[in-house]
Each structure stands twice: as structure tokens, then as C-alpha cells.
Design an enzyme around this catalytic site. Structure first.
Site, PDB file in Angstrom:
ATOM      1  N   PRO A   1      52.025  32.866 -10.158  1.00 50.94           N
ATOM      2  CG  PRO A   1      49.915  33.043 -11.179  1.00 50.94           C
ATOM      3  CD  PRO A   1      51.010  32.037 -10.838  1.00 50.94           C
ATOM      4  N   GLY A   2      51.516  35.913  -8.368  1.00 51.81           N
ATOM      5  CA  GLY A   2      50.995  36.467  -7.123  1.00 51.81           C
ATOM      6  C   GLY A   2      50.346  37.811  -7.395  1.00 51.81           C
ATOM      7  NE  ARG A   3      54.082  42.865  -8.647  1.00 49.66           N
ATOM      8  CZ  ARG A   3      54.783  43.504  -7.707  1.00 49.66           C
ATOM      9  NH1 ARG A   3      54.296  44.562  -7.138  1.00 49.66           N
ATOM     10  NH2 ARG A   3      55.984  43.081  -7.366  1.00 49.66           N
TER      11      ARG A   3
ATOM     12  NE  ARG B   1      54.354  46.763  -4.034  1.00 43.67           N
ATOM     13  CZ  ARG B   1      54.522  47.465  -5.120  1.00 43.67           C
ATOM     14  NH1 ARG B   1      53.757  48.496  -5.359  1.00 43.67           N
ATOM     15  NH2 ARG B   1      55.439  47.142  -5.984  1.00 43.67           N
TER      16      ARG B   1
ATOM     17  CB  CYS C   1      57.467  59.795  13.565  1.00 43.86           C
ATOM     18  SG  CYS C   1      56.254  60.726  14.469  1.00 43.86           S
ATOM     19  CD  GLU C   2      60.810  56.153   9.686  1.00 43.37           C
ATOM     20  OE1 GLU C   2      61.657  56.579   8.862  1.00 43.37           O
ATOM     21  OE2 GLU C   2      61.074  55.373  10.604  1.00 43.37           O
TER      22      GLU C   2
ATOM     23  CE1 TYR D   1      54.601  39.738  -2.792  1.00 46.44           C
ATOM     24  CE2 TYR D   1      53.911  40.795  -4.830  1.00 46.44           C
ATOM     25  CZ  TYR D   1      54.410  39.697  -4.163  1.00 46.44           C
ATOM     26  OH  TYR D   1      54.724  38.549  -4.846  1.00 46.44           O
TER      27      TYR D   1
HETATM   28  N1  LLP Z   1      57.577  32.744  -6.882  1.00 43.48           N
HETATM   29  C1  LLP Z   1      58.652  33.102  -6.152  1.00 43.48           C
HETATM   30  C2  LLP Z   1      59.689  32.110  -5.876  1.00 43.48           C
HETATM   31  C3  LLP Z   1      58.754  34.415  -5.673  1.00 43.48           C
HETATM   32  O1  LLP Z   1      59.818  34.770  -4.945  1.00 43.48           O
HETATM   33  C4  LLP Z   1      57.729  35.345  -5.929  1.00 43.48           C
HETATM   34  C5  LLP Z   1      57.798  36.716  -5.431  1.00 43.48           C
HETATM   35  C6  LLP Z   1      56.615  34.914  -6.701  1.00 43.48           C
HETATM   36  C7  LLP Z   1      56.583  33.609  -7.154  1.00 43.48           C
HETATM   37  C8  LLP Z   1      55.477  35.811  -7.037  1.00 43.48           C
HETATM   38  O2  LLP Z   1      55.866  36.874  -7.827  1.00 43.48           O
HETATM   39  P1  LLP Z   1      54.757  37.859  -8.446  1.00 43.48           P
HETATM   40  O3  LLP Z   1      53.953  37.077  -9.448  1.00 43.48           O
HETATM   41  O4  LLP Z   1      53.910  38.337  -7.336  1.00 43.48           O
HETATM   42  O5  LLP Z   1      55.555  38.941  -9.054  1.00 43.48           O
HETATM   43  N2  LLP Z   1      57.199  42.886  -2.104  1.00 43.48           N
HETATM   44  C9  LLP Z   1      57.539  43.158  -3.482  1.00 43.48           C
HETATM   45  C10 LLP Z   1      57.479  41.912  -4.347  1.00 43.48           C
HETATM   46  C11 LLP Z   1      58.322  40.780  -3.831  1.00 43.48           C
HETATM   47  C12 LLP Z   1      58.184  39.541  -4.658  1.00 43.48           C
HETATM   48  C13 LLP Z   1      58.840  38.392  -4.003  1.00 43.48           C
HETATM   49  N3  LLP Z   1      58.747  37.159  -4.694  1.00 43.48           N
HETATM   50  C14 LLP Z   1      56.638  44.257  -4.009  1.00 43.48           C
HETATM   51  O6  LLP Z   1      55.801  44.755  -3.260  1.00 43.48           O
HETATM   52  O7  LLP Z   1      56.784  44.675  -5.147  1.00 43.48           O
END
Ligand code: LLP
Length: 424
Positions: free
Chosen positions: A274-276, A312, A344-345, A373
Site C-alpha cells: 500500500p502507498g496512497r 495530480r 503558465c498553463e 503522489y
Molecule cells: N505496487 C506497485 C507495483 C505499484 O505500481 C504501485 C503504484 C503501488 C504498489 C502502490 O499503489 P497505491 O497503494 O499507492 O495505490 N501517481 C498516481 C498513482 C500511480 C500509482 C503507481 N503505482 C496518482 O497520483 O494517482
């Protein structure tokens, strides 16, 4: 749940008023809350109690070493996808054994570094990569613990730009070809195929696609075991969504129950990335109003943060809540405004038609849900230095990344000799 709340009419991060952070660190500044990071991590980790799971925080969401260290102290591993992220995770104290190295384009140098560090798992996304890992590992006399990332061709039902598990996406190896690739892996020196990995996308707000993908991955583990491969690990990726506006994503408990239901019979070690979910609502972008401008059709609030600081909205049409730092009085007048940055966008817009109190120059706003992100995707477009990052813990605050120095930013360009030194 997060720890950004109004106390005595002032928005606080934990016990620290955001106005104090603006004074101490300037604006724009990212502000993260330790209690929120820890709460999100613990909720997720506790949901998996009783399942043999390692939570490898996806560092790409927010790779500040103070954030990684905060989570590492809670027992988190890390999912990394570049040399830089690997180095950050190691420096922040994540044990190498708890690091998963993902990514579709690892360079030779990155693979060598991962082997030297002794990471717990390298996720392989193509056959040429598998061959290269084998060559590099056997040259060092090492065994590379790998998982093949399979693409289950499942629609994650999320934003098109953050879906990864459909067959037209660049990620992973088609599920149907997996048995052949595992057979190849078994024959290669320096390779120990310990697991299967998947990741179907990000900001998923329904369990259905996860269920489909996990079931397919579990089926593959059984097929591979049937073919004699001792698969002991299943990496289910990340992707569980968060509320930005009115989404109601599944709870970590429901997600964990689904994992148990679909994979519990396998007796595998689980890896989750998990990241987000951990960082997203643990951060805000603090910005100051520069101008309030009455256009002919609309009113604009021009703030000092721009799309280069938080991409984003421009990149994914993402909706982020925008709130004033001073709590509006009940019944105070409001106006519908577009909150825009100085870049400027035309796409440098944080919010259309937002109902906000009557704002004035120098008022502070918080752009919510910016912990994931956000800072990591910032650029210096328009020669705007990267902004500061602050971490709060209770009533303490620490600048965890200094605002980029303008002189340093300019000094990165070099004037070639043939242009002489007239520009000096
Ligand atoms: N594992 C892999 C292999 C991934 O590619 C990603 C995210 C994660 C884990 C973590 O995913 P999460 O739990 O954060 O959903 N920049 C975009 C999101 C790109 C996600 C890329 N991969 C945004 O701001 O929505």
C-alpha cells in the site's frame, strides 16, 4: 481518519497550527502528520494480523526518508522501484530483507545494487529482465529471490492513467504465459523463483477487481506448484483507494478478509504494497493566496502553489478538497471560485467552482489529501524550486526537506565554453 482539524478556529496538523508552519517554513509547503501515517499503517497492518503478511510501503507515494523511517519504526518494509528509492529505504532503516524491488525498467546498475544490498524480492516484469538478473546474480555467485509480476488482464475500474493490470498495459507478463516463464526461471542459474506478484492499479474503490485478480493469482500459484515450482510467496501489490471527496473505498478489514478468502488456502507468505492508503490523507499542501482576481465569467483565487508542486489535478483531473486555514464563521459569506496556481498553463488549476469564504491576499489554504503522489511528483517547471516538506508529531514540527535553494537550482545549468562568459 486524519489529524488535520480545526482547533479554536485554526486548522492544525495534530497540535501545531498551520499558520505557525507557514511562518516557520514559508509557503508552499507540504505538511505531514505522524499520527495519521502511523494510524493508517497500523489499521492496515492490524487488518492482516493472523495472516502471514509483510507490509511493504510503496515508497513512490511519498519517499521522504522521515516518512519512510516513521513507517519502518512501525515494522513496515518497502516497495521500491529505482536506485534512488532503494537507497532512501535503506537509509531510512528498512531492513533489506523487507524490501521488494519492483519496476518494469530496472537498469543493470539497479539490479546489481539490489543484489548487493540483498533485497528480499525482485519483481520481474519481462523475460529479458529475468535473463539479465540471472546473469548478474550468477556472476556474483548469488541467488536472486524473484517473483514474476503477472498481468491478470483485470479492469481495476479506476482512472485510466493509473490502471496497470489490463493486457494493453505495459506491466507484467501475461498470465497465460506464466507457466512457461517459471519453467525458464527454474532452469536459469542464480534465480530462485519464490513468488508470484500482481498489481492491478491504484485508487481502487471497489473490492470486485481485487477479488478477480487475487483469485487468478491464487490459481496460478496452484498451477505452478502442480508443475513442481515451490512457490511460497504471493505479492498482491497496492491500490486500495482513499476518500478524496465522497468515495467510500473498502475498509482495510474488508480488503484483508478478501485476501484471506481468496488466498488463505495456499499457506503463502503475503506481501502487500500500500502507498496512497498510508500517505494520502496524512498530508496537505499549505499555500498562500497571492491575488483574488475577478474575471469576466469567474473569480480566481491565485495561490503560490502550482501544478509543478502538486500535479495530480492537472494530470488526472484529480479532485482535492481545498479548505481555508482560518475556520469560516457560521453563516459567513462564500463565493464560488477557481483556485489556480501561477504556472503558465491552463491546466494549472487546483479546483473549479469551489465554495470558499471571501478570501484575501495572504490568506492560507490547505489542499487536502496531498500526502501521496504530491511532493514526489513535483518538478521545477517554470524554474520554481521544489517546495519544503514538514513533518509534525504532536506539538513538534520538523522541516524534513528544505525548500530547494534558487541559487543551487540555477547553478545546475552549465554554459558551454563556446558561449563565452558573457552570461556570467
Ligand atoms: N505496487 C506497485 C507495483 C505499484 O505500481 C504501485 C503504484 C503501488 C504498489 C502502490 O499503489 P497505491 O497503494 O499507492 O495505490 N501517481 C498516481 C498513482 C500511480 C500509482 C503507481 N503505482 C496518482 O497520483 O494517482
Amino acid at each position: 481518519m486524519d489529524h488535520f482539524t480545526y482547533i479554536d478556529g485554526q486548522l492544525h496538523a495534530e497540535s501545531v497550527p498551520l499558520s505557525r508552519i507557514a511562518e516557520a517554513a514559508g509557503t508552499p509547503t507540504y505538511v505531514y502528520s505522524t499520527a495519521t501515517l502511523v494510524h493508517h499503517y497500523r489499521t492496515f497492518a492490524d487488518a492482516f494480523a493472523g495472516q502471514n503478511a509483510t507490509i511493504c510501503y510503496a515508497v513512490k507515494a511519498n519517499s521522504n526518508q522521515a516518512v519512510i523511517a516513521t513507517l519502518a519504526r512501525q515494522g513496515a518494509g518497502a516497495d521500491v522501484l529505482s536506485e534512488g528509492e532503494l537507497r532512501r529505504a535503506l537509509k531510512a532503516g528498512v531492513p533489506a530483507a523487507k524490501i521488494v524491488f519492483s519496476g518494469i525498467g530496472k537498469s543493470r546498475r539497479e539490479i546489481a545494487l539490489a543484489l548487493e544490498a540483498g533485497v528480499g524480492q525482485i519483481n520481474v516484469e519481462s523475460e529479458p529482465e529475468l535473463e539479465l538478473i540471472s546473469a548478474l546474480a550468477s556472476a556474483r555467485g548469488a541467488m536472486a529471490p524473484i517473483a514474476i509480476r503477472v498481468n491478470p488482464d483485470v479492469d481495476a475500474k479506476t482512472h485510466e492513467k493509473i490502471t496497470t493490470g489490463r493486457k494493453e498495459n505495459k506491466f507484467g507478463i501475461a498470465l497465460a504465459r506464466a507457466p512457461e516463464i517459471y519453467a525458464r526461471a527454474a532452469a536459469l542459474p542464480g534465480i530462485e523463483a519464490v513468488g508470484v506478484a500482481i498489481h492491478i492499479g491504484s485508487q481502487l474503490t471497489e473490492l470486485g477487481p481485487f477479488g478477480d485478480a487475487f483469485t487468478l493469482a491464487a490459481g496460478l500459484v496452484e498451477t505452478l506448484r502442480g508443475a513442481g515450482h515451490p512457490i511460497r510467496r504471493l505479492d498482491l501489490g497496492g491500490g486500495l483507494g482513499i476518500p478524496y471527496r465522497d468515495e467510500t473505498p473498502p475498509s482495510p478489514a474488508d480488503y484483508a478478509a478478501l485476501v484471506r478468502e481468496t488466498t488463505g488456502h495456499l499457506g503463502v507468505e503475503l506481501v502487500l504494497e500500500p502507498g496512497r492508503l498510508i500517505a494520502g490523507n496524512a498530508g496537505i499542501l499549505l499555500t498562500r493566496v497571492l491575488y483574488v482576481k475577478q474575471g469576466t465569467a469567474k473569480s480566481f483565487v491565485v495561490v503560490d502553489a502550482g501544478m509543478n508542486d502538486l500535479m495530480r489535478p492537472a494530470l488526472y483531473d484529480a479532485w482535492h478538497r481545498i479548505v481555508p486555514v482560518v475556520e469560516p464563521a457560521m453563516g459567513a459569506p462564500t463565493a464560488a471560485v477557481d483556485v489556480v496556481g501561477p504556472v503558465c498553463e491552463t491546466t494549472d488549476i487546483f479546483g473549479h467552482d469551489r465554495i470558499l469564504p471571501m478570501l484575501e491576499c495572504d490568506d492560507l489554504l490547505a489542499i487536502r489529501s496531498a500526502g501521496a503522489y504530491g511532493a514526489v511528483m513535483a518538478s521545477t517547471y517554470n524554474t520554481r524550486p521544489l517546495v519544503a516538506e514538514v513533518l509534525v508529531k504532536d506539538d513538534a514540527l520538523a522541516v524534513i526537506r528544505a525548500r530547494q535553494d534558487m541559487a543551487e537550482l540555477l547553478a545546475m545549468d552549465r554554459i558551454p565554453a563556446w558561449l563565452g562568459d558573457e552570461s556570467q
